[in-house]
Design a protein around this motif. Structure first.
Motif, PDB file in Angstrom:
ATOM      1  N   ALA A 130       2.556   1.577  -3.458  1.00 16.14           N
ATOM      2  CA  ALA A 130       1.622   1.954  -4.521  1.00 16.14           C
ATOM      3  C   ALA A 130       1.174   3.410  -4.382  1.00 16.14           C
ATOM      4  N   LEU A 131       0.873   3.820  -3.179  1.00 18.53           N
ATOM      5  CA  LEU A 131       0.431   5.205  -2.959  1.00 18.53           C
ATOM      6  C   LEU A 131       1.563   6.191  -3.233  1.00 18.53           C
ATOM      7  N   PHE A 132       2.788   5.817  -2.858  1.00 19.30           N
ATOM      8  CA  PHE A 132       3.935   6.674  -3.147  1.00 19.30           C
ATOM      9  C   PHE A 132       4.120   6.824  -4.658  1.00 19.30           C
ATOM     10  N   LYS A 133       4.095   5.689  -5.372  1.00 14.99           N
ATOM     11  CA  LYS A 133       4.291   5.737  -6.819  1.00 14.99           C
ATOM     12  C   LYS A 133       3.179   6.529  -7.514  1.00 14.99           C
ATOM     13  N   GLN A 134       1.945   6.344  -7.076  1.00 20.86           N
ATOM     14  CA  GLN A 134       0.831   7.080  -7.683  1.00 20.86           C
ATOM     15  C   GLN A 134       0.964   8.571  -7.396  1.00 20.86           C
ATOM     16  N   SER A 135       1.446   8.906  -6.197  1.00 18.10           N
ATOM     17  CA  SER A 135       1.625  10.311  -5.815  1.00 18.10           C
ATOM     18  C   SER A 135       2.738  10.984  -6.589  1.00 18.10           C
ATOM     19  N   THR A 136       3.789  10.248  -6.872  1.00 18.25           N
ATOM     20  CA  THR A 136       4.967  10.861  -7.481  1.00 18.25           C
ATOM     21  C   THR A 136       5.072  10.640  -8.990  1.00 18.25           C
ATOM     22  N   ASP A 137       4.593   9.493  -9.491  1.00 18.65           N
ATOM     23  CA  ASP A 137       4.748   9.167 -10.909  1.00 18.65           C
ATOM     24  C   ASP A 137       3.443   9.121 -11.693  1.00 18.65           C
ATOM     25  N   GLY A 138       2.317   9.121 -11.004  1.00 18.01           N
ATOM     26  CA  GLY A 138       1.041   8.968 -11.693  1.00 18.01           C
ATOM     27  C   GLY A 138       0.779   7.505 -12.006  1.00 18.01           C
ATOM     28  N   ALA A 139      -0.132   7.257 -12.915  1.00 18.42           N
ATOM     29  CA  ALA A 139      -0.540   5.886 -13.249  1.00 18.42           C
ATOM     30  C   ALA A 139       0.618   5.095 -13.845  1.00 18.42           C
ATOM     31  N   PRO A 140       0.642   3.784 -13.573  1.00 20.13           N
ATOM     32  CA  PRO A 140       1.711   2.943 -14.136  1.00 20.13           C
ATOM     33  C   PRO A 140       1.589   2.838 -15.650  1.00 20.13           C
TER      34      PRO A 140
ATOM     35  N   ASP B 261       0.840  -1.205   0.000  1.00 27.91           N
ATOM     36  CA  ASP B 261       0.000   0.000   0.000  1.00 27.91           C
ATOM     37  C   ASP B 261       0.875   1.254   0.000  1.00 27.91           C
ATOM     38  N   PHE B 262       1.871   1.302   0.888  1.00 27.78           N
ATOM     39  CA  PHE B 262       2.771   2.454   0.931  1.00 27.78           C
ATOM     40  C   PHE B 262       3.463   2.639  -0.420  1.00 27.78           C
TER      41      PHE B 262
ATOM     42  N   GLN C 256      -3.066  11.816   0.205  1.00 26.72           N
ATOM     43  CA  GLN C 256      -3.900  11.789   1.398  1.00 26.72           C
ATOM     44  C   GLN C 256      -4.027  10.369   1.952  1.00 26.72           C
ATOM     45  N   GLU C 257      -4.190   9.391   1.074  1.00 21.51           N
ATOM     46  CA  GLU C 257      -4.284   8.002   1.526  1.00 21.51           C
ATOM     47  C   GLU C 257      -2.972   7.532   2.153  1.00 21.51           C
ATOM     48  N   TYR C 258      -1.855   7.992   1.623  1.00 15.37           N
ATOM     49  CA  TYR C 258      -0.542   7.662   2.188  1.00 15.37           C
ATOM     50  C   TYR C 258      -0.458   8.202   3.626  1.00 15.37           C
ATOM     51  N   VAL C 259      -0.836   9.466   3.792  1.00 16.34           N
ATOM     52  CA  VAL C 259      -0.826  10.092   5.120  1.00 16.34           C
ATOM     53  C   VAL C 259      -1.779   9.353   6.056  1.00 16.34           C
ATOM     54  N   ASN C 260      -2.952   8.998   5.560  1.00 12.50           N
ATOM     55  CA  ASN C 260      -3.936   8.277   6.381  1.00 12.50           C
ATOM     56  C   ASN C 260      -3.390   6.921   6.834  1.00 12.50           C
ATOM     57  N   LEU C 261      -2.708   6.222   5.947  1.00 16.91           N
ATOM     58  CA  LEU C 261      -2.143   4.920   6.297  1.00 16.91           C
ATOM     59  C   LEU C 261      -1.063   5.070   7.365  1.00 16.91           C
ATOM     60  N   LEU C 262      -0.198   6.060   7.213  1.00 19.42           N
ATOM     61  CA  LEU C 262       0.829   6.299   8.221  1.00 19.42           C
ATOM     62  C   LEU C 262       0.184   6.653   9.554  1.00 19.42           C
ATOM     63  N   THR C 263      -0.847   7.486   9.533  1.00 21.17           N
ATOM     64  CA  THR C 263      -1.531   7.894  10.755  1.00 21.17           C
ATOM     65  C   THR C 263      -2.181   6.691  11.448  1.00 21.17           C
ATOM     66  N   LYS C 264      -2.694   5.769  10.659  1.00 15.08           N
ATOM     67  CA  LYS C 264      -3.302   4.553  11.220  1.00 15.08           C
ATOM     68  C   LYS C 264      -2.245   3.692  11.926  1.00 15.08           C
ATOM     69  N   LEU C 265      -1.055   3.599  11.327  1.00 14.86           N
ATOM     70  CA  LEU C 265       0.000   2.748  11.872  1.00 14.86           C
ATOM     71  C   LEU C 265       0.852   3.425  12.942  1.00 14.86           C
TER      72      LEU C 265
END
Length: 93
Positions: free
Chosen positions: A33-43, A30-31, A75-84
């Protein structure tokens, strides 16, 4: 706003002074995929061979999030970190 929070989250994870996150493989994907989507866009391109298990799992996790905007992925990346790590935003004393 979300971009600043995302950068802070990345810095938190990179900082070796912080306790390591207790993550399972799904959360690590998850981390990633969310990082790659945030920085590179769609695969782009096709999925790696089924024989390349790790690379394929990473690609498929990223592909599953390809419809997220850059901001949504951040936002989902931040949410996942906040959850953990609920206290990751608190300043260190």
């Amino acid at each position: 706003m979300v971009e600043q929070e995302f950068k802070a989250a990345l810095n938190y994870i990179k900082d070796s002074k912080n306790p390591p996150l207790d993550t399972n493989n799904e959360q690590k994907l998850d981390f990633y995929a969310l990082f790659k989507q945030s920085t590179d866009g769609a695969p782009k391109g096709s999925a790696p061979s089924r024989l390349k298990v790790v690379e394929r799992a990473k690609f498929m996790a990223w592909k599953a999030r390809e419809k997220l905007t850059k901001e949504q992925a951040m936002q989902e990346y931040v949410n996942l970190l906040t959850k953990l790590a609920p206290n990751w935003k608190k300043p260190k004393i």
